[in-house]
Enzyme design. Structure first.
Site, PDB file in Angstrom:
ATOM      1  NE  ARG A 103      -2.493  -0.360   3.659  1.00 37.43           N
ATOM      2  CZ  ARG A 103      -3.295  -0.059   4.664  1.00 37.43           C
ATOM      3  NH1 ARG A 103      -4.602  -0.032   4.492  1.00 37.43           N
ATOM      4  NH2 ARG A 103      -2.808   0.211   5.848  1.00 37.43           N
ATOM      5  CB  THR A 107      -2.756   7.118  -2.302  1.00 30.06           C
ATOM      6  OG1 THR A 107      -2.003   5.908  -2.554  1.00 30.06           O
ATOM      7  CG2 THR A 107      -1.984   8.298  -2.866  1.00 30.06           C
ATOM      8  CG  ASP A 199       2.468  -3.822   9.063  1.00 33.27           C
ATOM      9  OD1 ASP A 199       2.710  -4.963   8.587  1.00 33.27           O
ATOM     10  OD2 ASP A 199       2.530  -2.791   8.379  1.00 33.27           O
ATOM     11  CG  ASP A 202       6.219  -4.328   9.748  1.00 41.54           C
ATOM     12  OD1 ASP A 202       7.058  -4.738   8.915  1.00 41.54           O
ATOM     13  OD2 ASP A 202       5.786  -3.175   9.767  1.00 41.54           O
TER      14      ASP A 202
HETATM   15  C1  PRP Z   1      -1.120  -5.167   4.210  1.00 35.97           C
HETATM   16  C2  PRP Z   1      -1.917  -6.457   4.255  1.00 35.97           C
HETATM   17  C3  PRP Z   1      -2.743  -6.376   3.008  1.00 35.97           C
HETATM   18  C4  PRP Z   1      -3.020  -4.897   2.901  1.00 35.97           C
HETATM   19  C5  PRP Z   1      -4.427  -4.648   3.342  1.00 35.97           C
HETATM   20  O1  PRP Z   1      -0.062  -5.260   3.349  1.00 35.97           O
HETATM   21  O2  PRP Z   1      -1.145  -7.609   4.308  1.00 35.97           O
HETATM   22  O3  PRP Z   1      -2.083  -6.835   1.842  1.00 35.97           O
HETATM   23  O4  PRP Z   1      -2.099  -4.242   3.769  1.00 35.97           O
HETATM   24  O5  PRP Z   1      -4.754  -3.339   3.191  1.00 35.97           O
HETATM   25  P1  PRP Z   1      -5.840  -2.818   2.173  1.00 35.97           P
HETATM   26  O6  PRP Z   1      -7.058  -3.672   2.381  1.00 35.97           O
HETATM   27  O7  PRP Z   1      -6.055  -1.405   2.634  1.00 35.97           O
HETATM   28  O8  PRP Z   1      -5.306  -2.890   0.786  1.00 35.97           O
HETATM   29  P2  PRP Z   1       1.027  -4.076   3.187  1.00 35.97           P
HETATM   30  O9  PRP Z   1       0.560  -3.121   2.142  1.00 35.97           O
HETATM   31  O10 PRP Z   1       1.327  -3.513   4.535  1.00 35.97           O
HETATM   32  O11 PRP Z   1       2.265  -4.828   2.569  1.00 35.97           O
HETATM   33  P3  PRP Z   1       3.200  -5.976   3.205  1.00 35.97           P
HETATM   34  O12 PRP Z   1       2.325  -7.195   3.387  1.00 35.97           O
HETATM   35  O13 PRP Z   1       4.231  -6.150   2.162  1.00 35.97           O
HETATM   36  O14 PRP Z   1       3.732  -5.486   4.517  1.00 35.97           O
HETATM   37  N1  URA Z   2      -2.455  -3.924   6.893  1.00 36.87           N
HETATM   38  C1  URA Z   2      -2.131  -4.476   8.087  1.00 36.87           C
HETATM   39  O1  URA Z   2      -1.169  -5.249   8.180  1.00 36.87           O
HETATM   40  N2  URA Z   2      -2.862  -4.139   9.166  1.00 36.87           N
HETATM   41  C2  URA Z   2      -3.911  -3.317   9.098  1.00 36.87           C
HETATM   42  O2  URA Z   2      -4.558  -3.070  10.132  1.00 36.87           O
HETATM   43  C3  URA Z   2      -4.236  -2.756   7.844  1.00 36.87           C
HETATM   44  C4  URA Z   2      -3.495  -3.089   6.756  1.00 36.87           C
END
Ligand code: PRP
Ligand code: URA
Length: 208
Positions: A103, A107, A199, A202
């Site tokens: 993400r 935005t 997160d 993480d």
């Molecule tokens: C997190 C999560 C989803 C997304 C959800 O990933 O694992 O993929 O956010 O959010 P959304 O419904 O608002 O799209 P992130 O973008 O943090 O990436 P990562 O898994 O690489 O840490």
């Molecule tokens: N992605 C995450 O990992 N946690 C949240 O709460 C939202 C998006």
């Protein structure tokens, strides 16, 4: 929110509590995600179609049943990776696709950096997984990508869903059935689910 099924099995709800707890370290978090995902898939597949096959037991020929269709598991990177072992524990024969999305922090729109899907995806039932359904942008983009590759029968399995994400995914892909262990209250100003679990990527990989 007709497309949404909350899986309320007591073991799932019990483990979700420890997953949410901020004292849970990355090793325990990873184990809990794996266990929870297995329990969830067991419930998601409760009405999966079967087909009859003929086999021979050591004693005689017999008619028996196997899953009617092949399954493609599609992981949204990174956090979806944490769900793979729990899925493969139940369907080790599944093919696995990966979609890389992150993400944009400002935005909150998903940015795609990778996609590799099974060639046969159009002939399989597809289960897309990501622990978090927040704004729904990532899940909706992933559904679009698998549909472009020919997928027709798609389920989305997450652990925690926000109402905003369920609405977005339902509006953009009304044919996709959504499964979650919990429907939380709302998103905060940074797009994080409240109360959520933080997160997921993480916490799974110990990167913060
Ligand atoms: C997190 C999560 C989803 C997304 C959800 O990933 O694992 O993929 O956010 O959010 P959304 O419904 O608002 O799209 P992130 O973008 O943090 O990436 P990562 O898994 O690489 O840490
Ligand atoms: N992605 C995450 O990992 N946690 C949240 O709460 C939202 C998006």
């Amino acid at each position: 929110m007709n497309n949404l099924t909350i899986i309320k099995h007591p073991l799932i709800q019990h483990k979700l509590t420890y997953l949410r707890d901020k004292r849970t370290d990355h090793m325990q978090f990873r184990l809990l995600v794996k266990e929870l995902t297995s329990f969830m898939l067991y419930e998601v597949m409760a009405d999966y179609p079967l087909k009859e096959v003929e086999i021979e037991t050591p004693l005689m020929p017999a008619k028996s049943q196997v899953l009617a269709r092949e399954i493609s598991l599609v992981l949204i990177l990174r956090a979806g990776l944490g769900m793979l072992d729990g899925l493969l524990a139940l369907v080790p024969e599944a093919r696995v696709g990966h979609i890389g999305l992150y993400r944009n922090e400002e935005t909150l729109e998903p940015v795609q950096y990778y996609a590799k899907l099974p060639k046969t995806i159009a002939e399989t039932d597809v289960i897309v997984v990501d622990p978090m359904l927040a704004t729904g942008g990532s899940a909706a983009t992933a559904a679009e990508i698998v549909k472009k590759a020919g997928a027709k029968n798609i389920k989305f399995v997450c652990i925690v869903a926000a109402p905003e994400g369920v609405s977005k995914l339902t509006q953009s892909h009304p044919d996709v059935a959504i499964y979650a262990a919990a429907l939380d209250v709302r998103l905060n100003d940074h797009g994080y689910i409240l109360p959520g679990l933080g997160d997921a990527g993480d916490r799974l990989f110990g990167t913060k």
